[in-house]
Structures are given as structure tokens and as C-alpha cells.
Design an enzyme around this catalytic site. Structure first.
Site, short mmCIF file in Angstrom:
data_model
loop_
_atom_site.label_atom_id
_atom_site.label_comp_id
_atom_site.label_asym_id
_atom_site.label_seq_id
_atom_site.Cartn_x
_atom_site.Cartn_y
_atom_site.Cartn_z
N HIS A 272 0.83 -1.21 0.00
CA HIS A 272 0.00 0.00 0.00
C HIS A 272 0.86 1.26 0.00
CE1 HIS A 272 -2.74 -3.16 1.47
NE2 HIS A 272 -3.71 -2.42 1.00
N GLU B 194 -8.24 -7.10 -5.29
CA GLU B 194 -7.41 -7.84 -4.34
C GLU B 194 -7.73 -9.33 -4.34
OE1 GLU B 194 -6.49 -4.30 -1.08
OE2 GLU B 194 -7.90 -5.90 -0.57
#
Length: 281
Positions: free
Chosen positions: A59, A239
Site C-alpha cells: 500500500h 485484491e
């Protein structure tokens, strides 16, 4: 040779770490999510894996929009938590499994996967939360090999490519000259979109079909392009590529898998959450 015992999947919403830190697991908002873990922890207690290969997405901690590898593999002796502040405040470093890391890297390159090798790598909630969710007590009892898949910056790898990556990882695990037991973990949410016109988008029907397919028809989701997956699951819902990679790894181990347990719950932070354990048979 090493033994690939099974695969795990879980969502990694940063707020989960805050709930763990504050002891909110039995609060009404959180209990339906945390109730999915005890049967899987019991299974892990019986199987006792030594190593986990973690499919996850970074991230912005190691890679940002100016430098974004499609696939990156950690080859460090330890991995320090450097979360952006929403997760568990302090965690000790996680120990790497360097020998498996290099065996995996060499195998992937031989199979024409162009991976980025990271001999130093920080980890955030996408790595730390699954380990804490599956092993909540004490220090983490497994060593870790992180495998990062780009789900942030287009172009993203296709579902078919991620499934193939998982198969190559599974083959590498089974050819690793070790007597250790290895599990693979998929870290990522199912359908969710955190921003833009479709912020809050969740597609329960697709999520449930995807979860079912991981047991009965593991290549089902590979029929969809990345853009189709974004349409069906939301921008961050891609994801699920981590879950496909995990399932691809298991496809090399045996004739099939047995579902140990699974749980699906919405909403947490506008995200469809799930947890699953699959055992190779």
C-alpha cells in the site's frame, strides 16, 4: 521435499488491527467477522505449518506509483512492520525463510516470471494482520515469504496470470529441499471500492460465487479481464487476485482440496470481508 498443507485467505482492512489492539472482537460490529477464525485456528493448531508464503499487495510502503513492480518477492531475513498508522501500533519483526525465498525466486525466473527481488522489505497491514488473525497469541510461530502482487497501478496482472503465478509458487514449494510444512496465505478483501462515484460498492452475489469456485472450479474467475473484475468487484476488489494465486498454488499439490471453514461478512469499512481455509487432500 517440503509439504504444502493448504491455503488461507483473509481480508486485511486496517481497522481490523485497531479492533484487535482495543479488544473489540466481541463488539456487535466486529463479532461476525472474528467468529470466522476459531475453526481455522484449531486446524492450524493441528497442522502446525512452519512457513507461510504470503500473497499480498503493498500500500505504498515499498512501491509507489513511480515504481510499481508487477510481482515482487521478499528475500530478507526479517520483515519489520511499518504500517501507515491504522493497524496494530507495535509488532515485533517477522522472521523470513531466506532459503525458500531464493528457491522460489529462482524457480519463478526459470518459468519466465519477471519478479523484483527484495533483500530488504518493509511490511504493512496486508502482511501483519493475517498473521495476527490466524495466530493471535504470542509471537508469530511461522517464518514468512512475502509475494507482492500489484493491484494499485494499471496495468495490473490478469487473473489468469496470477493463477499461473500461484501454480509456479506451489511447484517451487513442493520442490524445495526441506522437511518443513508450508501454507500459502491470500491477503485481501473481496468486493469493495473506497473512492470515486461507486464508493461503497459491494457485490455479494459475485463474492459468494467466487468463494464457492475456489473449492469447486478454481479457474472460474480467470475468464474475466482485469477491467471486468473492477466492474464486478470495485476498484479495490481486484485484491481477489491474491486469492486466485493462493488457489493456484494448491492446484499443484494434489487431486483436490477440502474446505476446512469459510466465513463471509459485510460491511466493515465498506468492504466485503471473508476468511477461508482450504486443506490439500
Amino acid at each position: 521435499m517440503a509439504q504444502l498443507i493448504g491455503g488461507l485467505g483473509t481480508s486485511h482492512i486496517p481497522a481490523i488491527g485497531n479492533a484487535i489492539h482495543k479488544g473489540l472482537q466481541n463488539e456487535p460490529y466486529w463479532k461476525p467477522f472474528f467468529d470466522g477464525f476459531p475453526p481455522i485456528r484449531q486446524w492450524l493448531g493441528e497442522k502446525k505449518p512452519d512457513v507461510v508464503v504470503m500473497f499480498y499487495n503493498d500500500h505504498g510502503l515499498n512501491f509507489f506509483l513511480d515504481k510499481m513492480p508487477t510481482f515482487a518477492v521478499g528475500a530478507a531475513a526479517q520483515y519489520n512492520n511499518a504500517d501507515e498508522g491504522w493497524g496494530i501500533p507495535t509488532l515485533p519483526p517477522f522472521q523470513g525463510e531466506v532459503d525458500l525465498s531464493w528457491h522460489l525466486i529462482n524457480t519463478l525466473v526459470e518459468q519466465e516470471f519477471d519478479v523484483t527481488t527484495c533483500q530488504e522489505m518493509l511490511v504493512d497491514h496486508a502482511c501483519t494482520l493475517p498473521l495476527k488473525l490466524f495466530w493471535p497469541e504470542g509471537d508469530c510461530p511461522v517464518t514468512v515469504v512475502p509475494v507482492c502482487i500489484n493491484t494499485v497501478q494499471f496495468p495490473l496482472p490478469s487473473a489468469k496470470r496470477c493463477y499461473a503465478l500461484g501454480k509456479a509458487v506451489g511447484q517451487a514449494i513442493q520442490s524445495w529441499d526441506s522437511d518443513k510444512k508450508v501454507a500459502v496465505i491470500a491477503s485481501g478483501g473481496l468486493s469493495h471500492q473506497l473512492d470515486g462515484e461507486r464508493a461503497g460498492f459491494i457485490n455479494k452475489a459475485f463474492d459468494l460465487q467466487f468463494i464457492e469456485s475456489l473449492t469447486t472450479n478454481p479457474e472460474w474467475a480467470t475468464q474475466f479481464s482485469v477491467h471486468e473484475l473492477v466492474e464486478k468487484t470495485g476498484t479495490q476488489g481486484v485484491e481477489l487476485l491474491m486469492w486466485l494465486a493462493m488457489r493456484g498454488a494448491l492446484s499443484t499439490a494434489s487431486a483436490g482440496v477440502r474446505r476446512v471453514h469459510s466465513n463471509y461478512h459485510i460491511p466493515i469499512s465498506n468492504t466485503a470481508t471473508a476468511v477461508m481455509a482450504l486443506e490439500t487432500v
